[in-house]
Structure formats: structure tokens, C-alpha cells
Design a protein around this motif. Structure first.
Motif, short mmCIF file in Angstrom:
data_model
loop_
_atom_site.label_atom_id
_atom_site.label_comp_id
_atom_site.label_asym_id
_atom_site.label_seq_id
_atom_site.Cartn_x
_atom_site.Cartn_y
_atom_site.Cartn_z
N PRO A 1 -10.79 -0.17 0.38
CA PRO A 1 -10.49 1.37 0.00
C PRO A 1 -10.01 2.13 1.43
CG PRO A 1 -12.40 0.45 -1.13
CD PRO A 1 -12.25 -0.46 -0.02
N PHE A 2 -10.77 2.02 2.29
CA PHE A 2 -10.59 2.94 3.63
C PHE A 2 -9.29 2.40 4.34
CE2 PHE A 2 -15.33 2.67 3.24
CZ PHE A 2 -15.66 4.06 3.01
N ASP A 3 -8.89 1.01 4.02
CA ASP A 3 -7.63 0.69 4.67
C ASP A 3 -6.56 1.27 3.89
OD1 ASP A 3 -6.15 -1.18 6.71
OD2 ASP A 3 -5.54 -1.90 4.59
N ALA A 4 -6.73 1.12 2.69
CA ALA A 4 -5.67 1.83 1.94
C ALA A 4 -5.43 3.26 1.97
CB ALA A 4 -6.16 1.50 0.30
N ILE A 5 -6.52 3.86 1.86
CA ILE A 5 -6.38 5.35 2.37
C ILE A 5 -5.78 5.90 3.70
CG2 ILE A 5 -7.86 7.50 2.55
CD1 ILE A 5 -9.72 6.18 0.54
N MET B 1 -5.13 9.67 -4.93
CA MET B 1 -4.62 8.18 -5.12
C MET B 1 -5.41 7.73 -6.55
SD MET B 1 -5.03 6.46 -1.48
CE MET B 1 -4.70 4.77 -1.90
N VAL B 2 -6.48 8.18 -6.57
CA VAL B 2 -7.21 7.68 -7.74
C VAL B 2 -6.86 8.31 -9.06
CG1 VAL B 2 -9.61 7.79 -9.15
CG2 VAL B 2 -9.46 6.97 -6.66
N SER C 1 -5.54 1.62 -7.18
CA SER C 1 -4.94 1.74 -5.69
C SER C 1 -5.92 1.58 -4.49
CB SER C 1 -4.15 3.15 -5.75
OG SER C 1 -5.28 4.10 -5.90
N LEU C 2 -7.13 1.81 -4.40
CA LEU C 2 -7.94 1.54 -3.38
C LEU C 2 -7.89 0.16 -2.96
CD1 LEU C 2 -10.85 4.08 -4.21
CD2 LEU C 2 -8.87 4.51 -2.93
N TYR C 3 -7.48 -0.65 -3.81
CA TYR C 3 -7.59 -2.06 -3.60
C TYR C 3 -6.18 -2.95 -3.55
CZ TYR C 3 -12.56 -2.31 -3.77
OH TYR C 3 -13.89 -1.96 -3.36
N GLN D 1 0.81 -1.23 0.09
CA GLN D 1 -0.13 0.11 0.04
C GLN D 1 0.73 1.15 -0.05
OE1 GLN D 1 -2.53 -0.58 3.47
NE2 GLN D 1 -4.15 -1.65 2.19
N GLN D 2 2.04 1.13 0.50
CA GLN D 2 2.76 2.36 0.62
C GLN D 2 3.53 2.66 -0.61
OE1 GLN D 2 6.11 1.48 3.16
NE2 GLN D 2 7.61 1.29 1.59
N SER D 3 3.93 1.65 -1.58
CA SER D 3 4.64 1.87 -2.70
C SER D 3 3.63 2.29 -4.06
CB SER D 3 5.33 0.54 -3.19
OG SER D 3 4.36 -0.60 -3.24
N GLY D 4 2.52 1.75 -3.85
CA GLY D 4 1.68 1.87 -5.00
C GLY D 4 2.08 1.00 -6.23
#
Length: 322
Positions: free
Chosen positions: A246-250, A271-272, A279-281, A41-44
């Protein structure tokens, strides 16, 4: 009167200890999944394989996969203890409300050792208990995420806390709480609701008629109830993880890079716009696996410990009355 109060206190204490034990065990066993999820999640980059390769190239690969275990175990263990204790208190209080309960079912046809509540009561109690526990444990959550990240080089929990306070003061310990609350409260509410529904369905499939197998005793067998509870936990965890990812990624982006991702709405848009909806997943497979199995294990152990404790208390009470 004093005997009743004493029993209530011991009951709450045992719920706390059962939650602490089940949560800590799950945190230690599944820490590599949490670590990989944070890195992805940090790297994208969306690549689990790249994250595994990066960690495996560390000087000590085995311990590297369990980096951040102490803050994770503290947060999850204490968080589970607070959550299960709060949830038990709410559910016990709710049993006194006629609109919050459902008709009693034969214990020999149910795997549950918890109060039987309506769908709305299950969802509300789970959401409130998780939000309450999440707020108390938020500082440890922030430290855990940063400890797992490669963006920070913290050597200890104390060092991480000092650095966060020095650079961001007290608000730094609550970075991402909005996204965390929006992720965790609905997740927990949906989880309790789904978990109870799956238990009900699986139990009814095993006993399709009102007939009870001879010799089952006063309740469903321990191994059968554990199997049904674990299966229900896996199904509920996988379903709710997909909905709340999505909330976890954010939340992870806000906690790791608070200067770039200032709040939930701005972080989501950024992110989007830069990385797309995918990215939300980020980390979904890892989170779904960890949550499904970890939550199932925690709830199964919790219910079995409660079941055994109540059986012991009932036997002790019966001997006292003889």
C-alpha cells in the motif's frame, strides 16, 4: 594499529563494492517488472495485461521494457552499496552490545556470513540503514519513477532533473519521501529479521541434530549456503512486499502526480474513495516477484562475496603469522 584501521577500511570498501555489484545486477535484470509496476500503479486500471500490451506496441518493444534502466541501476546500485555498508557498520557496532547479540552458532551449521544479532537488533539496523540510504537516493528515485511513467516524456536523466527543478524546485526531488520512508524502513527491518529467521530455520532443517557431516571444513559449503540464503531471501521478500505494498502504491501516485496527490494521507483517502481498497495493492504481483527474486539474488551474491573475501583475508592473515 594502522594495520587494524587499514583492514577496517578495506572491509567497508568491499561491503560497498559487493552491495553495488549485487544491486546493479538485480536492477538491470528485473527492470521490466519495475516498469510494469509503475505503469499499473499510475493507471489505476489494475491490469498487467493492458500495461504489457501498451509497452509492446511501442516502436521498439524490447528496449521499451527496459526504459529507465539507467536511473534504476544508479539508484538501486548506489542505494544497495550505501545500504549494505551502513548496515554492516551498524551490525558490527551492535556486536559489542550484549543485549543485541545471540549465542554463537557453529559456522558449519549456518549459511550466514554476517554477525548474529537479536531479532530487535536485526529489525532496527535494517530499518535505519534503509531510511538513511533512501533519503540520500530520493532524487534518483523520483527521476526513475517519472522516467518509467508514460505521463512524462523525459529523454535523459539530466532533462528530467532540469524539468523537476524548474517546475517544483528542490522539494520536487523529495516528493513521496514520507511514504517511501514508511514503506522502506519497516520493509527493510522486517526483511532483515525475516531473512535471518528463515536462514536459521532452513539451516536447522538441513542439520536437525548437533552432528556435523564429516569433511565440511570450517564452514557450510558454498553451494548449500547460497541455496539457503536465496530461498530465505525469496520467502522474506514475498512476505514483506505484501505488507508494504500500500505504501508503494501511494508513493508512486505522489511522485507521478504531486498536484493531485499532495501527501500520504490525502493520497490514500483519494485512492480508496475513487478506486477502492484494491488500488492499494496495484502492482502487488509484479512487486512481489521483483522484490522476492531481486532481493534474494542481491543478498545471496552479497553474502557469498563477503564470505569469499573473509576467507581470502583469513588465509592471507594466517600466512602472515607463519
Amino acid at each position: 594499529m594502522s594495520q587494524s584501521i587499514s583492514r577496517n577500511k578495506s572491509s567497508s570498501t568491499f561491503h560497498f563494492l559487493a552491495g553495488l555489484g549485487s544491486g546493479t545486477l538485480g536492477a538491470v535484470l528485473f527492470q521490466p517488472f519495475d516498469l510494469l509496476k509503475t505503469r499499473v500503479q499510475q493507471s489505476g486500471s489494475h491490469s498487467i495485461r493492458a500495461a504489457v500490451r501498451d509497452i509492446a506496441n511501442s516502436p521498439n518493444a524490447l528496449t521499451a521494457f527496459w526504459r529507465g534502466t539507467l536511473p534504476s541501476a544508479l539508484r538501486t546500485g548506489v542505494g544497495s552499496a550505501i545500504y549494505f555498508t551502513t548496515l554492516n557498520v551498524i551490525r558490527q557496532r551492535a556486536t559489542a552490545l550484549s543485549f543485541a547479540t545471540v549465542p554463537h552458532t557453529d559456522p558449519r551449521q549456518s549459511s550466514s556470513s554476517l554477525p548474529k544479532l537479536s531479532n530487535t537488533a536485526n529489525m532496527a539496523s535494517g530499518a535505519f540503514a534503509r531510511a538513511f540510504a533512501g533519503f540520500i537516493l530520493m532524487p534518483l528515485t523520483v527521476i526513475k519513477v517519472r522516467y518509467e511513467s508514460s505521463l512524462y516524456s523525459y529523454k535523459s536523466i539530466a532533462g528530467a532533473a532540469k524539468d523537476i527543478y524548474r517546475t517544483e524546485r528542490l522539494p520536487g526531488f523529495f516528493a513521496g519521501f514520507g511514504a517511501t520512508a514508511i514503506r522502506d524502513a519497516p520493509y527493510a527491518g522486517l526483511y532483515v529479521l525475516s531473512y535471518e529467521q528463515f536462514k536459521k530455520r532452513l539451516s536447522s532443517w538441513h542439520f536437525p541434530s548437533s552432528s556435523i557431516p564429516h569433511g565440511m571444513g570450517m564452514g557450510m559449503g558454498g553451494s548449500l549456503s547460497a541455496t539457503i540464503n536465496f530461498s530465505s531471501g525469496v520467502l522474506a521478500g514475498a512476505t514483506c512486499s505484501f505488507i508494504s505494498n500500500p505504501f508503494d502504491a501511494i508513493k508512486t501516485r505522489i511522485q507521478l502526480q504531486p498536484r493531485q496527490y499532495r501527501n500520504m494521507l490525502q493520497a490514500c483517502r483519494k485512492m480508496v474513495a475513487e478506486e477502492g481498497l484494491r488500488s492499494l495493492y496495484d502492482g502487488l504481483a509484479l512487486r512481489m516477484t521483483r522484490k522476492a527474486i531481486g532481493s534474494a539474488l542481491a543478498w545471496m551474491l552479497y553474502e557469498e562475496l563477503i564470505r569469499r573475501a573473509e576467507t581470502t583475508l583469513h588465509r592471507s592473515s594466517a600466512r602472515d603469522h607463519v
